[in-house]
Design an enzyme around this catalytic site. Sequence first.
Site, PDB file in Angstrom:
ATOM      1  N   GLU A 157       0.977  -1.196  -0.103  1.00  0.00           N
ATOM      2  CA  GLU A 157      -0.118  -0.009   0.093  1.00  0.00           C
ATOM      3  C   GLU A 157       0.805   1.194   0.110  1.00  0.00           C
ATOM      4  O   GLU A 157       0.874   2.132   0.776  1.00  0.00           O
ATOM      5  CB  GLU A 157      -0.911  -0.032   1.015  1.00  0.00           C
ATOM      6  CG  GLU A 157      -1.900  -0.935   1.034  1.00  0.00           C
ATOM      7  CD  GLU A 157      -3.220  -0.937   2.325  1.00  0.00           C
ATOM      8  OE1 GLU A 157      -3.226   0.070   2.830  1.00  0.00           O
ATOM      9  OE2 GLU A 157      -3.969  -1.669   1.967  1.00  0.00           O
ATOM     10  N   GLU A 276      -5.805  -8.534   0.128  1.00  0.00           N
ATOM     11  CA  GLU A 276      -6.560  -7.845   1.208  1.00  0.00           C
ATOM     12  C   GLU A 276      -8.065  -7.798   0.803  1.00  0.00           C
ATOM     13  O   GLU A 276      -8.325  -6.954   0.117  1.00  0.00           O
ATOM     14  CB  GLU A 276      -5.810  -6.800   2.002  1.00  0.00           C
ATOM     15  CG  GLU A 276      -4.617  -6.760   2.655  1.00  0.00           C
ATOM     16  CD  GLU A 276      -4.311  -5.613   3.309  1.00  0.00           C
ATOM     17  OE1 GLU A 276      -5.253  -4.770   3.996  1.00  0.00           O
ATOM     18  OE2 GLU A 276      -2.958  -5.373   3.202  1.00  0.00           O
TER      19      GLU A 276
END
Length: 484
Positions: A157, A276
């Site tokens: 991320e 995720e």
Amino acid sequence: MEPRLFGSFVEHMGRCVYTGVFEPGHPLADPDGFRTDVLELTRELGVTLVRYPGGNFVSNYRWEDGVGPVEERPARLDLAWRSLESNAFGLNEFMAWAAKAGVEPMMALNLGTRGVAEALELVEYANYPGGTRLSDLRRAHGVDKPHDVRLWCLGNELDGPWQMGHKTAREYGRLAAETARALKRFDQDLSLVACGSSNSGMPTFGSWEAEVLEATYEMVDYISLHAYYDPSDGDVDSFLASGADMDHMIRSIAATADHVGAKLRSRKKIKLSFDEWNVWYQSRFHGESSLEWAGHPRLIEDDYDVTDAVVVGSLLITLLRNADRVGVACQAQLANVIAPIRTEPGGPAWRQTIFHPFALTARYARGEVLRVEPECASISTGRYGETPAIWATATHDDTTGEITLFAVNRDRNAPCALDVTLPAGLAPVEHLELADEDPSARNSAEHPDRVVPRPGSGLRLEDRRASLTLPPVSWSIVRFAPQE
């Protein structure tokens, strides 16, 4: 369909590791400190792969702190979750746990505060047989054979300003490309995942993937996707239709990747790693800055209800429907932190409602995914417009000849009839549904089986036509097998 679709995620966050999978001194801990009740539930869940050690945690993590004699390991501050990290559980403990759980490890590299050199050092320590400083250090730490990790995430991320070492797409693409090039020089058969957007609401969504892939296309195998679905705003119809958003996100990133491939005149096709995903009551979490420094605190331990489980079932259907492009998927996380498995320190472990659709899908989704497009009424949603009330898919196992149907009824008010035409010679062998008169019903330590899948009723087979009724807000599985 890839077995890696049924992955999970263990991050040093909250109680996922400590008092989750690892609790020395627990009555059910094995000699390595692993909770055997959690190991048993992990196997029952059907997890095939586990991503480790993060997540946001990895971007400030020094893997060296978590190897060697435990009493010599330094305690550190984890800046991601404002936690005190003892490093009592590290790389070798995770690999030992993964072997006992029967799961493939998926390792994430710190490309936030570290870079190419540190990534190569970790891969050498983990994967090289011996005869070098780092491989011999692993052996001195009691691990003679290499871990041979095949799947690596190039950071986490890094488009997010909350990430330690946040970067622009240009900065990250350059670093990811150089890291990937070096790792492929070490072992060209490693599988590498480049960071995609943290979520589809990021202002750089789409453009981030395009720029990163232009830099890394020929050196990586996957681009990542992350998505969490929050039921807290009261728009239940939109929440039940979360699979529509996941489906659109997958198709958008696949199209972006294919555009980059065409632009580069490459014959390679990038796959997607949805590493995720889950339901998360995110609006209840007030951000990392709201946390007090503590060691493995109780953090986002959401209690899931029937509606949440139906949404998780629909997200699994979405992943199966896109199995031609999604090669890896990880439900985040495994224990305690937005998790299918909950534990109490020194106490019991139990299955949350979301455990059940994952476990049954992982157990019975085998072979080839079949295209299923039900003709049904629509429901109106505030976020996604008109969406079909029934969301479904099926798989065909060439080995056994079995066909398994997975279906969700998103309608909160009415049952839906579902008719399917089967190949000749098949008969139903099992029909289970997860539904409840109270869609807010939950499991707990005191009532761990309040919500479980139960035998469905009303399934009829006439000639080759199977008919059943899906209750409101329900997830169902029907297995058909060749008749003797």
